[in-house]
Write a protein that holds these residues in place. Structure first.
Motif, PDB file in Angstrom:
ATOM      1  N   ALA A 138       0.530  -1.890   0.217  1.00  0.00           N
ATOM      2  CA  ALA A 138       0.214   0.018  -0.110  1.00  0.00           C
ATOM      3  C   ALA A 138       0.635   1.438   0.168  1.00  0.00           C
ATOM      4  CB  ALA A 138      -0.439   0.016   0.672  1.00  0.00           C
ATOM      5  N   VAL A 139       1.869   0.878   0.718  1.00  0.00           N
ATOM      6  CA  VAL A 139       3.097   2.211   0.607  1.00  0.00           C
ATOM      7  C   VAL A 139       3.466   2.404  -0.635  1.00  0.00           C
ATOM      8  CG1 VAL A 139       4.937   3.173   2.094  1.00  0.00           C
ATOM      9  CG2 VAL A 139       3.527   2.362   3.528  1.00  0.00           C
ATOM     10  N   LEU A 140       3.893   1.414  -0.874  1.00  0.00           N
ATOM     11  CA  LEU A 140       4.592   1.406  -2.411  1.00  0.00           C
ATOM     12  C   LEU A 140       3.578   2.303  -3.605  1.00  0.00           C
ATOM     13  CD1 LEU A 140       6.971  -1.405  -2.695  1.00  0.00           C
ATOM     14  CD2 LEU A 140       8.245   0.532  -1.889  1.00  0.00           C
ATOM     15  N   LEU A 141       2.399   1.598  -3.318  1.00  0.00           N
ATOM     16  CA  LEU A 141       1.363   1.954  -4.153  1.00  0.00           C
ATOM     17  C   LEU A 141       0.884   3.797  -4.116  1.00  0.00           C
ATOM     18  CD1 LEU A 141      -0.643  -0.993  -4.721  1.00  0.00           C
ATOM     19  CD2 LEU A 141       0.179  -0.284  -6.478  1.00  0.00           C
ATOM     20  N   GLY A 142       1.475   4.149  -2.862  1.00  0.00           N
ATOM     21  CA  GLY A 142       0.931   5.577  -2.705  1.00  0.00           C
ATOM     22  C   GLY A 142      -0.689   5.745  -2.217  1.00  0.00           C
ATOM     23  N   ARG A 143      -0.744   4.347  -1.349  1.00  0.00           N
ATOM     24  CA  ARG A 143      -2.326   4.721  -1.123  1.00  0.00           C
ATOM     25  C   ARG A 143      -2.352   5.154   0.836  1.00  0.00           C
ATOM     26  NH1 ARG A 143      -4.201  -1.137  -3.819  1.00  0.00           N
ATOM     27  NH2 ARG A 143      -3.991  -0.383  -5.808  1.00  0.00           N
ATOM     28  N   THR A 144      -1.511   4.971   1.039  1.00  0.00           N
ATOM     29  CA  THR A 144      -1.427   5.331   2.590  1.00  0.00           C
ATOM     30  C   THR A 144      -0.433   6.560   3.045  1.00  0.00           C
ATOM     31  OG1 THR A 144      -0.989   4.277   4.804  1.00  0.00           O
ATOM     32  CG2 THR A 144       0.205   3.759   3.150  1.00  0.00           C
TER      33      THR A 144
END
Length: 144
Positions: free
Chosen positions: A28-34
């Motif tokens: 999620a972090v790497l996808l920019g979702r958090t």
């Protein structure tokens, strides 16, 4: 967050399950979702890849395969990328040894019977990693 370099078969139940959860958080972090954990040092080695999301997805696949072997159900549909079984990453023997000692210390507290079994063999790397000689990783924050 602990994204273990150790082989998933060597992780006790708590480390395997929390590794899955934390791997999904890393995705999620790497996808920019958090907004949280964006500077977490354990993400450095994934960010260095051409496709960090595929990297963490491939790492998660290793945990899911061990979960299957133990009869656990990890929802692979939560991995958004197609894992790349040919992907190779590097881990140093120094990093592996530090994580091994870290896991042993944790297991002595929460699952002593697992810790006893860990003494039976040397630390092994997660299937995505090739082991090279070297010190603990620069990004590591655990006490050595």
């Amino acid at each position: 967050m602990r994204l273990w370099s150790l082989h998933p078969a060597q992780l006790d139940r708590a480390a395997l399950v929390s590794g899955w959860r934390e791997g999904l958080l890393a995705q999620a972090v790497l996808l920019g979702r958090t907004k949280g954990y964006t500077r977490h040092p354990q993400l450095v080695r994934f960010r260095e890849l051409d496709d960090p999301v595929v990297g963490v997805g491939t790492w998660l696949l290793g945990l899911a395969e061990e979960a299957d072997r133990r009869g656990y159900r990890f929802d692979r549909a939560r991995v958004v990328s197609t894992p790349d079984p040919a992907l190779r990453m590097i881990v140093t023997d120094g990093q592996l040894e530090l994580e091994w000692r870290h896991l042993l210390a944790k297991c002595r507290q929460r699952s002593p019977e697992w810790a006893t079994g860990l003494w039976a063999g040397p630390p092994r790397a997660h299937p995505v990693f090739d082991v090279v000689s070297g010190p603990v990783a620069d990004w590591e924050r655990a006490a050595s």
